[in-house]
Design a protein around this motif. Structure first.
Motif, PDB file in Angstrom:
ATOM      1  N   GLU A   1       0.671  -1.385   0.283  1.00  0.00           N
ATOM      2  CA  GLU A   1       0.094  -0.184   0.249  1.00  0.00           C
ATOM      3  C   GLU A   1       1.181   1.266  -0.015  1.00  0.00           C
ATOM      4  N   LEU A   2       0.621   1.903  -1.061  1.00  0.00           N
ATOM      5  CA  LEU A   2       1.938   2.918  -1.453  1.00  0.00           C
ATOM      6  C   LEU A   2       0.760   4.392  -1.344  1.00  0.00           C
ATOM      7  N   TYR A   3       0.758   5.649  -0.805  1.00  0.00           N
ATOM      8  CA  TYR A   3      -0.099   6.235  -0.629  1.00  0.00           C
ATOM      9  C   TYR A   3       0.392   7.721   0.215  1.00  0.00           C
ATOM     10  N   ASP A   4      -0.299   8.971  -0.343  1.00  0.00           N
ATOM     11  CA  ASP A   4       0.547  10.564   0.649  1.00  0.00           C
ATOM     12  C   ASP A   4       1.551  10.075   0.186  1.00  0.00           C
ATOM     13  N   ASN A   5       2.106   9.800  -0.442  1.00  0.00           N
ATOM     14  CA  ASN A   5       3.662  10.501  -1.347  1.00  0.00           C
ATOM     15  C   ASN A   5       3.719  11.978  -1.562  1.00  0.00           C
ATOM     16  N   THR A   6       4.513  13.066  -1.865  1.00  0.00           N
ATOM     17  CA  THR A   6       4.912  13.326  -2.284  1.00  0.00           C
ATOM     18  C   THR A   6       4.788  13.430  -3.743  1.00  0.00           C
ATOM     19  N   ALA A   7       5.709  12.625  -3.853  1.00  0.00           N
ATOM     20  CA  ALA A   7       5.946  12.825  -5.884  1.00  0.00           C
ATOM     21  C   ALA A   7       4.656  11.500  -5.890  1.00  0.00           C
ATOM     22  N   ALA A   8       5.225  10.085  -6.585  1.00  0.00           N
ATOM     23  CA  ALA A   8       4.944   9.259  -7.421  1.00  0.00           C
ATOM     24  C   ALA A   8       4.776   8.410  -6.462  1.00  0.00           C
ATOM     25  N   GLY A   9       3.749   7.245  -6.009  1.00  0.00           N
ATOM     26  CA  GLY A   9       3.753   6.119  -5.866  1.00  0.00           C
ATOM     27  C   GLY A   9       4.800   5.018  -5.378  1.00  0.00           C
ATOM     28  N   VAL A  10       5.280   4.555  -7.020  1.00  0.00           N
ATOM     29  CA  VAL A  10       6.061   3.915  -8.153  1.00  0.00           C
ATOM     30  C   VAL A  10       7.220   4.550  -8.591  1.00  0.00           C
ATOM     31  N   GLU A  11       8.756   4.720  -8.328  1.00  0.00           N
ATOM     32  CA  GLU A  11       9.055   5.781  -9.367  1.00  0.00           C
ATOM     33  C   GLU A  11       9.655   4.243 -10.421  1.00  0.00           C
ATOM     34  N   PHE A  12      10.176   4.906 -11.673  1.00  0.00           N
ATOM     35  CA  PHE A  12      10.828   3.938 -12.520  1.00  0.00           C
ATOM     36  C   PHE A  12      11.825   4.798 -12.241  1.00  0.00           C
ATOM     37  N   ARG A  13      13.235   4.942 -12.363  1.00  0.00           N
ATOM     38  CA  ARG A  13      14.353   5.836 -13.252  1.00  0.00           C
ATOM     39  C   ARG A  13      15.614   5.063 -13.353  1.00  0.00           C
ATOM     40  N   SER A  14      15.814   4.472 -14.454  1.00  0.00           N
ATOM     41  CA  SER A  14      17.190   4.169 -14.440  1.00  0.00           C
ATOM     42  C   SER A  14      18.394   4.758 -14.253  1.00  0.00           C
ATOM     43  N   THR A  15      19.526   4.938 -13.166  1.00  0.00           N
ATOM     44  CA  THR A  15      20.703   5.158 -13.380  1.00  0.00           C
ATOM     45  C   THR A  15      21.733   4.770 -13.998  1.00  0.00           C
ATOM     46  N   THR A  16      21.310   3.616 -15.253  1.00  0.00           N
ATOM     47  CA  THR A  16      22.440   2.446 -15.449  1.00  0.00           C
ATOM     48  C   THR A  16      21.893   2.629 -17.174  1.00  0.00           C
ATOM     49  N   ASN A  17      22.388   1.835 -18.014  1.00  0.00           N
ATOM     50  CA  ASN A  17      21.820   1.834 -19.167  1.00  0.00           C
ATOM     51  C   ASN A  17      20.391   0.519 -19.339  1.00  0.00           C
ATOM     52  N   ALA A  18      20.510  -0.092 -18.805  1.00  0.00           N
ATOM     53  CA  ALA A  18      19.156  -0.264 -18.581  1.00  0.00           C
ATOM     54  C   ALA A  18      18.471  -0.443 -17.592  1.00  0.00           C
ATOM     55  N   TRP A  19      16.799  -1.069 -18.184  1.00  0.00           N
ATOM     56  CA  TRP A  19      15.805  -0.377 -18.121  1.00  0.00           C
ATOM     57  C   TRP A  19      15.053  -1.600 -16.483  1.00  0.00           C
ATOM     58  N   PRO A  20      15.050  -0.270 -15.416  1.00  0.00           N
ATOM     59  CA  PRO A  20      15.348  -1.674 -14.024  1.00  0.00           C
ATOM     60  C   PRO A  20      13.770  -2.011 -13.908  1.00  0.00           C
ATOM     61  N   GLY A  21      12.741  -1.818 -14.550  1.00  0.00           N
ATOM     62  CA  GLY A  21      11.610  -2.643 -14.132  1.00  0.00           C
ATOM     63  C   GLY A  21      11.340  -4.336 -14.903  1.00  0.00           C
ATOM     64  N   ARG A  22      12.836  -4.433 -15.942  1.00  0.00           N
ATOM     65  CA  ARG A  22      12.053  -5.747 -16.909  1.00  0.00           C
ATOM     66  C   ARG A  22      11.786  -6.874 -15.723  1.00  0.00           C
ATOM     67  N   HIS A  23      12.017  -6.998 -14.396  1.00  0.00           N
ATOM     68  CA  HIS A  23      11.167  -8.808 -13.687  1.00  0.00           C
ATOM     69  C   HIS A  23      10.733  -7.953 -12.581  1.00  0.00           C
ATOM     70  N   ILE A  24      10.756  -7.138 -12.515  1.00  0.00           N
ATOM     71  CA  ILE A  24       9.836  -6.466 -10.933  1.00  0.00           C
ATOM     72  C   ILE A  24       8.260  -6.516 -11.281  1.00  0.00           C
ATOM     73  N   ARG A  25       7.792  -6.954 -10.154  1.00  0.00           N
ATOM     74  CA  ARG A  25       6.461  -7.158 -10.356  1.00  0.00           C
ATOM     75  C   ARG A  25       5.533  -6.925  -8.918  1.00  0.00           C
ATOM     76  N   PHE A  26       4.197  -6.251  -9.488  1.00  0.00           N
ATOM     77  CA  PHE A  26       3.551  -5.975  -8.148  1.00  0.00           C
ATOM     78  C   PHE A  26       2.477  -6.676  -8.040  1.00  0.00           C
ATOM     79  N   ARG A  27       1.906  -7.279  -6.911  1.00  0.00           N
ATOM     80  CA  ARG A  27       0.390  -8.073  -7.066  1.00  0.00           C
ATOM     81  C   ARG A  27      -0.044  -7.861  -6.063  1.00  0.00           C
ATOM     82  N   SER A  28      -1.588  -7.717  -6.083  1.00  0.00           N
ATOM     83  CA  SER A  28      -2.562  -6.822  -5.635  1.00  0.00           C
ATOM     84  C   SER A  28      -1.761  -5.536  -4.533  1.00  0.00           C
ATOM     85  N   PRO A  29      -1.206  -4.667  -5.723  1.00  0.00           N
ATOM     86  CA  PRO A  29      -0.872  -3.541  -4.779  1.00  0.00           C
ATOM     87  C   PRO A  29      -2.297  -2.251  -4.965  1.00  0.00           C
TER      88      PRO A  29
END
Length: 167
Positions: free
Chosen positions: A133-161
């Motif tokens: 449960e992600l709420y009342d955060n001042t920016a995003a609930g979930v933020e994808f931001r790559s600090t390398t050349n690879a996209w960070p979320g390719r194996h990341i899963r959210f179930r029942s958020p």
């Protein structure tokens, strides 16, 4: 971020390095409430597993929980609130070239942070956020931001958020 963490753990000396953080509070730390990282060579010979976190409160840190390269982290019942950057971060560090791998976070509640969950850097393997449960955060609930050349979320899963009322 500041340099001090509440719990700062470097992994890689052994194949299995079990660390249990249970019924604990990490508050007012300049860096992370809980920080786990894969150490670099020559110190670290293995991609070690063994960070287990249960029923913790992480508040008023820069980052509540910061997984920078651990393998198989298990976190349940984490409350991350009022941290200046993220409630939970998966990303790289100075010693670790990738974020955590094969982790499971169940029942994370993150509110009052800048970002609920920050996903940065490369993640080999998988990472599951289950029933968060992600709420009342001042920016995003979930933020994808790559600090390398690879996209960070390719194996990341959210179930029942439950993600609501963010920035």
């Amino acid at each position: 971020f500041g340099s001090g963490s509440g719990f700062g753990i470097g992994f890689g000396q052994k194949k299995s390095e079990a660390i249990y953080i249970i019924n604990s509070v990490a508050r007012n730390n300049g860096a992370s409430g809980i920080f786990g990282e894969q150490l670099g060579q020559p110190e670290a010979e293995y991609k070690a597993a063994g960070l287990f976190v249960s029923n913790v409160l992480l508040e008023n840190n820069a980052i509540g929980m910061n997984d920078t390269g651990t393998r198989g982290t298990q976190a349940t019942g984490v409350v991350a609130r009022n941290n200046s950057y993220a409630g939970y971060r998966l990303g790289i560090s100075n010693a670790s070239e990738q974020g955590g791998i094969d982790g499971q976070v169940k029942g994370l509640t993150a509110y009052g942070n800048k970002v609920g969950v920050a996903l940065e850097g490369n993640a080999e393997g998988s990472y599951l956020f289950d029933g968060v449960e992600l709420y009342d955060n001042t920016a995003a609930g979930v933020e994808f931001r790559s600090t390398t050349n690879a996209w960070p979320g390719r194996h990341i899963r959210f179930r029942s958020p439950h993600i609501h009322s963010n920035g």
